[in-house]
Design a protein around this motif. Structure first.
Motif, PDB file in Angstrom:
ATOM      1  N   LEU A 241     -24.616   4.578  17.403  1.00 25.16           N
ATOM      2  CA  LEU A 241     -23.386   4.384  16.637  1.00 25.16           C
ATOM      3  C   LEU A 241     -23.693   3.690  15.319  1.00 25.16           C
ATOM      4  O   LEU A 241     -24.699   2.980  15.199  1.00 25.16           O
ATOM      5  CB  LEU A 241     -22.398   3.549  17.449  1.00 25.16           C
ATOM      6  CG  LEU A 241     -21.813   4.203  18.699  1.00 25.16           C
ATOM      7  CD1 LEU A 241     -20.989   3.188  19.483  1.00 25.16           C
ATOM      8  CD2 LEU A 241     -20.963   5.401  18.350  1.00 25.16           C
ATOM      9  N   PRO A 242     -22.831   3.846  14.310  1.00 26.47           N
ATOM     10  CA  PRO A 242     -23.040   3.146  13.039  1.00 26.47           C
ATOM     11  C   PRO A 242     -23.025   1.637  13.256  1.00 26.47           C
ATOM     12  O   PRO A 242     -22.392   1.144  14.199  1.00 26.47           O
ATOM     13  CB  PRO A 242     -21.838   3.593  12.191  1.00 26.47           C
ATOM     14  CG  PRO A 242     -21.353   4.843  12.824  1.00 26.47           C
ATOM     15  CD  PRO A 242     -21.654   4.725  14.279  1.00 26.47           C
ATOM     16  N   PRO A 243     -23.725   0.873  12.418  1.00 26.83           N
ATOM     17  CA  PRO A 243     -23.731  -0.589  12.565  1.00 26.83           C
ATOM     18  C   PRO A 243     -22.311  -1.162  12.514  1.00 26.83           C
ATOM     19  O   PRO A 243     -21.523  -0.807  11.639  1.00 26.83           O
ATOM     20  CB  PRO A 243     -24.555  -1.063  11.351  1.00 26.83           C
ATOM     21  CG  PRO A 243     -25.389   0.117  10.972  1.00 26.83           C
ATOM     22  CD  PRO A 243     -24.564   1.327  11.309  1.00 26.83           C
ATOM     23  N   GLY A 244     -22.011  -2.023  13.477  1.00 27.65           N
ATOM     24  CA  GLY A 244     -20.690  -2.655  13.501  1.00 27.65           C
ATOM     25  C   GLY A 244     -19.575  -1.780  14.006  1.00 27.65           C
ATOM     26  O   GLY A 244     -18.404  -2.191  13.993  1.00 27.65           O
ATOM     27  N   ALA A 245     -19.899  -0.577  14.464  1.00 27.07           N
ATOM     28  CA  ALA A 245     -18.846   0.301  14.992  1.00 27.07           C
ATOM     29  C   ALA A 245     -18.176  -0.366  16.184  1.00 27.07           C
ATOM     30  O   ALA A 245     -18.823  -1.046  16.973  1.00 27.07           O
ATOM     31  CB  ALA A 245     -19.442   1.642  15.402  1.00 27.07           C
ATOM     32  N   GLN A 246     -16.879  -0.178  16.294  1.00 25.94           N
ATOM     33  CA  GLN A 246     -16.041  -0.718  17.365  1.00 25.94           C
ATOM     34  C   GLN A 246     -15.777  -2.220  17.219  1.00 25.94           C
ATOM     35  O   GLN A 246     -15.165  -2.809  18.094  1.00 25.94           O
ATOM     36  CB  GLN A 246     -16.635  -0.410  18.750  1.00 25.94           C
ATOM     37  CG  GLN A 246     -16.793   1.079  19.016  1.00 25.94           C
ATOM     38  CD  GLN A 246     -17.256   1.385  20.409  1.00 25.94           C
ATOM     39  OE1 GLN A 246     -18.207   0.791  20.899  1.00 25.94           O
ATOM     40  NE2 GLN A 246     -16.587   2.317  21.072  1.00 25.94           N
ATOM     41  N   LYS A 247     -16.220  -2.819  16.144  1.00 26.77           N
ATOM     42  CA  LYS A 247     -15.858  -4.201  15.855  1.00 26.77           C
ATOM     43  C   LYS A 247     -14.606  -4.206  14.970  1.00 26.77           C
ATOM     44  O   LYS A 247     -14.279  -3.225  14.296  1.00 26.77           O
ATOM     45  CB  LYS A 247     -17.008  -4.939  15.152  1.00 26.77           C
ATOM     46  CG  LYS A 247     -18.217  -5.173  16.056  1.00 26.77           C
ATOM     47  CD  LYS A 247     -17.817  -6.019  17.268  1.00 26.77           C
ATOM     48  CE  LYS A 247     -18.996  -6.308  18.191  1.00 26.77           C
ATOM     49  NZ  LYS A 247     -19.872  -7.344  17.632  1.00 26.77           N
ATOM     50  N   SER A 248     -13.889  -5.319  14.958  1.00 23.59           N
ATOM     51  CA  SER A 248     -12.590  -5.370  14.287  1.00 23.59           C
ATOM     52  C   SER A 248     -12.690  -5.051  12.796  1.00 23.59           C
ATOM     53  O   SER A 248     -11.797  -4.402  12.236  1.00 23.59           O
ATOM     54  CB  SER A 248     -11.938  -6.740  14.509  1.00 23.59           C
ATOM     55  OG  SER A 248     -12.847  -7.782  14.262  1.00 23.59           O
ATOM     56  N   GLU A 249     -13.776  -5.455  12.137  1.00 23.94           N
ATOM     57  CA  GLU A 249     -13.921  -5.167  10.705  1.00 23.94           C
ATOM     58  C   GLU A 249     -14.042  -3.663  10.444  1.00 23.94           C
ATOM     59  O   GLU A 249     -13.479  -3.136   9.476  1.00 23.94           O
ATOM     60  CB  GLU A 249     -15.158  -5.902  10.155  1.00 23.94           C
ATOM     61  CG  GLU A 249     -15.037  -7.408  10.079  1.00 23.94           C
ATOM     62  CD  GLU A 249     -15.171  -8.103  11.435  1.00 23.94           C
ATOM     63  OE1 GLU A 249     -14.863  -9.307  11.510  1.00 23.94           O
ATOM     64  OE2 GLU A 249     -15.577  -7.448  12.416  1.00 23.94           O
ATOM     65  N   PHE A 250     -14.760  -2.979  11.322  1.00 23.37           N
ATOM     66  CA  PHE A 250     -14.906  -1.519  11.208  1.00 23.37           C
ATOM     67  C   PHE A 250     -13.560  -0.832  11.425  1.00 23.37           C
ATOM     68  O   PHE A 250     -13.191   0.111  10.714  1.00 23.37           O
ATOM     69  CB  PHE A 250     -15.932  -1.045  12.233  1.00 23.37           C
ATOM     70  CG  PHE A 250     -16.289   0.407  12.161  1.00 23.37           C
ATOM     71  CD1 PHE A 250     -17.332   0.844  11.364  1.00 23.37           C
ATOM     72  CD2 PHE A 250     -15.596   1.354  12.913  1.00 23.37           C
ATOM     73  CE1 PHE A 250     -17.674   2.192  11.311  1.00 23.37           C
ATOM     74  CE2 PHE A 250     -15.922   2.690  12.861  1.00 23.37           C
ATOM     75  CZ  PHE A 250     -16.970   3.116  12.058  1.00 23.37           C
ATOM     76  N   LEU A 251     -12.823  -1.303  12.432  1.00 26.62           N
ATOM     77  CA  LEU A 251     -11.528  -0.699  12.737  1.00 26.62           C
ATOM     78  C   LEU A 251     -10.507  -0.966  11.641  1.00 26.62           C
ATOM     79  O   LEU A 251      -9.649  -0.127  11.360  1.00 26.62           O
ATOM     80  CB  LEU A 251     -11.007  -1.240  14.073  1.00 26.62           C
ATOM     81  CG  LEU A 251     -11.872  -0.943  15.303  1.00 26.62           C
ATOM     82  CD1 LEU A 251     -11.191  -1.448  16.558  1.00 26.62           C
ATOM     83  CD2 LEU A 251     -12.178   0.533  15.420  1.00 26.62           C
ATOM     84  N   LEU A 252     -10.590  -2.135  11.001  1.00 26.24           N
ATOM     85  CA  LEU A 252      -9.694  -2.432   9.884  1.00 26.24           C
ATOM     86  C   LEU A 252      -9.949  -1.476   8.734  1.00 26.24           C
ATOM     87  O   LEU A 252      -9.013  -0.934   8.134  1.00 26.24           O
ATOM     88  CB  LEU A 252      -9.900  -3.877   9.428  1.00 26.24           C
ATOM     89  CG  LEU A 252      -9.089  -4.339   8.213  1.00 26.24           C
ATOM     90  CD1 LEU A 252      -7.596  -4.336   8.521  1.00 26.24           C
ATOM     91  CD2 LEU A 252      -9.538  -5.721   7.755  1.00 26.24           C
TER      92      LEU A 252
END
Length: 300
Positions: A241-252
């Motif tokens: 997965l891309p770095p930081g995927a599924q973290k709140s910053e990515f979703l924002l």
């Protein structure tokens, strides 16, 4: 006494220092040493890197509600074992262990309270109780809270921290997704506001139901928010997965949530939002709280 024998020296072992410096731990994010007391004073956030550690359900309620205003509801509803589920131990035994570990009867606490003077209905999932998993009691308590919010026209706030549906209850657990969603649809039709707060982690059937249905969806920084976890996805599609995927910053950035609010400012932000939704001054719209992280607009 033998030739090479000697008496063992009497060494005093001190398990905890009296000077208050025992209890050091290494931050899982920045690897800096921090003291447990310092972490507690800082709302369970690392004072060096601001990594947000998990809060217990009691700590979360205390951090959001005005002092001595929280009144728990529906505590008389308890889980049973209709499927007689058995793995390494029975589901009934797991429930007993979870109650002893968490100090609570189920994976959610619901009730009414005041938040900065605003009466609200509040639900908080407890990750310490079987990973905050959504069983039939979690769904029933939340549904009754939603119905109470509808009846009394109370703004609803639900704080999620969950591993998803509870496997020991199978279809009974999955049915709670539909039940809570249907209750929230009625709340929406009546124009009663619902704010969903997502914390680390919020996954599975909880993400796929009530956690994603808020009129406003707020997340804490660096929270894991997803349906299937990253390892499951990578094993399925055989790709990283891309770095930081599924973290709140990515979703924002991709429009899945509305804003990210640090824990220290969450109560203040919720108070502002509830005040606005209740028709108070528009000053907070013109001058929103500096604690809110909004997505940056990209050029066309």
């Amino acid at each position: 006494m033998g030739l090479f024998s000697r008496d063992k020296p009497k060494i005093k072992i001190q398990t905890s220092k009296k000077d208050g410096y025992s209890g050091w731990l290494k931050c899982v994010n920045c690897s800096e040493l921090i003291h447990a007391n310092e972490l507690e004073r800082n709302s369970n956030c690392c004072p060096k890197c601001d990594y947000h550690y998990r809060l217990s359900v009691d700590e979360r309620i205390k951090s959001l509600s005005d002092p001595d205003t929280f009144h728990p509801l529906f505590e008389n509803i308890h889980a049973t074992d209709p499927l007689k589920f058995q793995d390494t131990e029975s589901y009934s035994e797991k429930l007993v262990s979870a109650r002893e570990k968490s100090g609570h009867s189920e994976a959610v606490m619901v009730g009414t309270c005041q938040l900065q003077g605003h009466p609200i209905a509040l639900g908080v999932l407890d990750f310490n109780f079987m990973g905050g998993s959504m069983g039939s009691v979690v769904g029933e308590r939340l549904t009754r809270l939603i119905e109470l919010a509808l009846e009394q026209k109370l703004p609803l706030v639900i704080v999620s921290s969950s591993g998803g549906a509870r496997m020991q209850e199978s279809i009974y657990s999955l049915m709670q997704m539909a039940k809570t969603s249907a209750a929230l649809a009625k709340l929406n039709e009546a124009g009663v506001p619902y704010i969903s707060v997502l914390t680390n982690p919020t996954t599975g059937g909880v993400t796929a139901s009530f956690a994603s249905l808020g009129d406003l969806i707020i997340a804490e920084p660096n929270a894991l928010i997803c349906f299937a976890g990253p390892r499951v996805i990578e094993q399925t599609i055989r790709q990283q997965l891309p770095p930081g995927a599924q973290k709140s910053e990515f979703l924002l950035e991709h429009g899945m949530i509305d804003c990210i609010v640090k824990r220290h400012h969450l109560r203040e932000t919720l108070g502002q939002v509830i005040g606005l939704l209740k028709g108070n001054s528009l000053d907070d719209v013109i001058n929103p709280s500096p604690s809110i992280s909004l997505p940056q607009k990209k050029g066309i």
